[in-house]
Enzyme design. Structure first.
Site, short mmCIF file in Angstrom:
data_model
loop_
_atom_site.label_atom_id
_atom_site.label_comp_id
_atom_site.label_asym_id
_atom_site.label_seq_id
_atom_site.Cartn_x
_atom_site.Cartn_y
_atom_site.Cartn_z
N SER A 1 -2.26 3.56 10.12
CA SER A 1 -2.97 3.02 8.95
C SER A 1 -2.04 2.11 8.17
O SER A 1 -1.19 2.57 7.40
CB SER A 1 -3.52 4.15 8.07
OG SER A 1 -2.53 5.09 7.76
N LYS B 1 -8.04 3.64 4.41
CA LYS B 1 -7.36 3.83 5.70
C LYS B 1 -6.65 5.17 5.80
O LYS B 1 -6.84 5.91 6.76
CB LYS B 1 -6.29 2.74 5.93
CG LYS B 1 -6.78 1.33 5.94
CD LYS B 1 -5.64 0.35 6.20
CE LYS B 1 -4.54 0.34 5.16
NZ LYS B 1 -4.96 -0.06 3.82
N SER C 1 -5.59 -2.63 0.84
CA SER C 1 -5.09 -1.48 0.10
C SER C 1 -6.29 -0.90 -0.67
O SER C 1 -7.06 -1.65 -1.27
CB SER C 1 -4.00 -1.95 -0.87
OG SER C 1 -3.54 -0.87 -1.64
N GLY D 1 -7.16 -2.72 7.02
CA GLY D 1 -8.02 -2.95 5.85
C GLY D 1 -7.18 -3.11 4.60
O GLY D 1 -5.97 -2.84 4.60
S1 ADX Z 1 1.43 -4.38 5.88
O1 ADX Z 1 0.86 -5.60 5.26
O2 ADX Z 1 2.81 -4.60 6.32
O3 ADX Z 1 0.58 -3.85 6.97
P1 ADX Z 1 1.62 -1.69 4.83
O4 ADX Z 1 0.34 -1.08 5.23
O5 ADX Z 1 2.85 -1.37 5.63
O6 ADX Z 1 1.43 -3.30 4.70
O7 ADX Z 1 1.95 -1.30 3.31
C1 ADX Z 1 0.97 -1.43 2.34
C2 ADX Z 1 1.23 -0.52 1.15
O8 ADX Z 1 2.39 -0.98 0.45
C3 ADX Z 1 0.10 -0.61 0.17
O9 ADX Z 1 -0.81 0.45 0.35
C4 ADX Z 1 0.76 -0.53 -1.19
O10 ADX Z 1 0.86 0.82 -1.58
C5 ADX Z 1 2.17 -1.02 -0.95
N1 ADX Z 1 2.46 -2.40 -1.39
C6 ADX Z 1 3.50 -2.75 -2.18
N2 ADX Z 1 3.55 -4.09 -2.37
C7 ADX Z 1 2.51 -4.62 -1.67
C8 ADX Z 1 2.04 -5.95 -1.47
N3 ADX Z 1 2.64 -7.00 -2.01
N4 ADX Z 1 0.94 -6.14 -0.69
C9 ADX Z 1 0.33 -5.06 -0.12
N5 ADX Z 1 0.73 -3.79 -0.29
C10 ADX Z 1 1.82 -3.56 -1.05
#
Ligand code: ADX
Length: 200
Positions: free
Chosen positions: A101, A36, A32, A30
Site C-alpha cells: 500500500s 489503502k 493519501s 491511490g
Molecule cells: S509514494 O508516492 O512514494 O508511493 P508512500 O506511499 O511511500 O508515497 O508514502 C506516502 C505517505 O507519506 C502518505 O500517506 C503521507 O502520510 C506521507 N507523506 C509525507 N509527505 C508526503 C507528500 N509530499 N506526498 C505524499 N505523501 C506524503
C-alpha cells in the site's frame, strides 16, 4: 551476472509448504486518505484467518526502515517504488500474498513493478483505491492535506504533485461507496479468479 533459478516451480513450492495459495502481489495504489492501508490491513487479517500466508508492505512503515532517507521528490518516489517492486516480487516468489500500500503516483513505476512480476511468472494485481480528491481531503486522517493547502508541505500528491490514475487496474475499489468488508470480498474473489487461492 546470471539469474540462479530455484529447483522447484511455484506450484511445487506451494505444495511442499502445505500452502493454500501460490505467491502473488496485490499492488494497492491511490491518494493519501483513499483507504489503502485500511484495506491492506483488513485483507491481511482475513487471509491469515483462512490460513493463507499474507504480508503487508505499507508505505508509511517501509519509510521507517528499508526506505528511510527517501523523500517525496519524483526521483525518491521512483526509487521507493522500485525497491518495493523488487521486494514484493521476492515475497511473492517465496509463496506469500504480498499486499503493498503505497500512493505509487506514477504509471511508469507501477508498470515496472508489474513487469518484474510477470517476467518471473508471478501474479500481479493492480488495485486502485479510488476516491475523488475532495473525499480524501475531507477525510484528511493525518492533517496533511490541510498543511499542503496552507503551503506548509510541498509536493503533496493530489495538491501540488501529480497522481496518475491507473488505466487498466484489475480491481477498482471506490472506498467511499464500499465497506471495508466489501472491498476485501472483491479482492478475495479476484485472488480466486487468478488462481492464487485454490477452490477446493
Ligand atoms: S509514494 O508516492 O512514494 O508511493 P508512500 O506511499 O511511500 O508515497 O508514502 C506516502 C505517505 O507519506 C502518505 O500517506 C503521507 O502520510 C506521507 N507523506 C509525507 N509527505 C508526503 C507528500 N509530499 N506526498 C505524499 N505523501 C506524503
Amino acid at each position: 551476472m546470471v539469474w540462479s533459478d530455484a529447483l522447484l516451480t511455484k506450484e511445487e513450492r506451494s505444495k511442499l509448504l502445505g500452502a493454500k495459495n501460490v505467491g502473488a502481489t496485490l499492488w494497492v495504489t491511490g491518494l493519501s486518505g483513499s483507504g489503502k492501508s485500511t484495506i491492506a490491513a483488513a485483507l491481511e487479517k482475513k487471509l491469515l484467518e483462512r490460513g493463507v500466508n499474507a504480508y503487508r508492505l505499507d508505505g508509511d512503515n517501509i519509510r521507517f526502515g528499508l526506505n528511510a532517507g527517501l523523500g517525496f521528490s519524483a526521483a525518491d518516489r521512483e526509487e521507493n517504488l522500485r525497491r518495493i517492486g523488487e521486494v514484493s516480487a521476492l515475497f511473492a516468489d517465496a509463496g506469500v500474498v504480498a499486499i503493498t500500500s503505497f500512493i505509487s503516483p506514477y504509471r511508469a513505476s507501477r508498470d515496472k513493478a508489474r513487469q518484474i512480476h510477470e517476467k518471473r511468472g508471478l501474479p500481479f494485481v493492480e488495485v486502485f483505491a479510488y476516491v475523488p480528491l475532495e473525499v480524501a481531503e475531507a477525510r484528511d486522517p493525518k492533517g496533511l492535506y490541510k498543511k499542503a493547502r496552507a503551503g506548509q508541505l510541498k509536493n503533496f500528491t493530489g495538491i501540488d504533485d501529480p497522481y496518475e490514475e491507473p488505466l487498466r487496474p484489475e480491481v477498482t475499489l471506490p472506498t467511499h461507496q464500499l465497506s471495508v468488508e466489501q472491498s476485501c470480498d472483491k479482492l478475495i474473489e479476484q485472488l480466486y479468479e487468478r488462481g492464487v487461492l485454490k477452490r477446493k
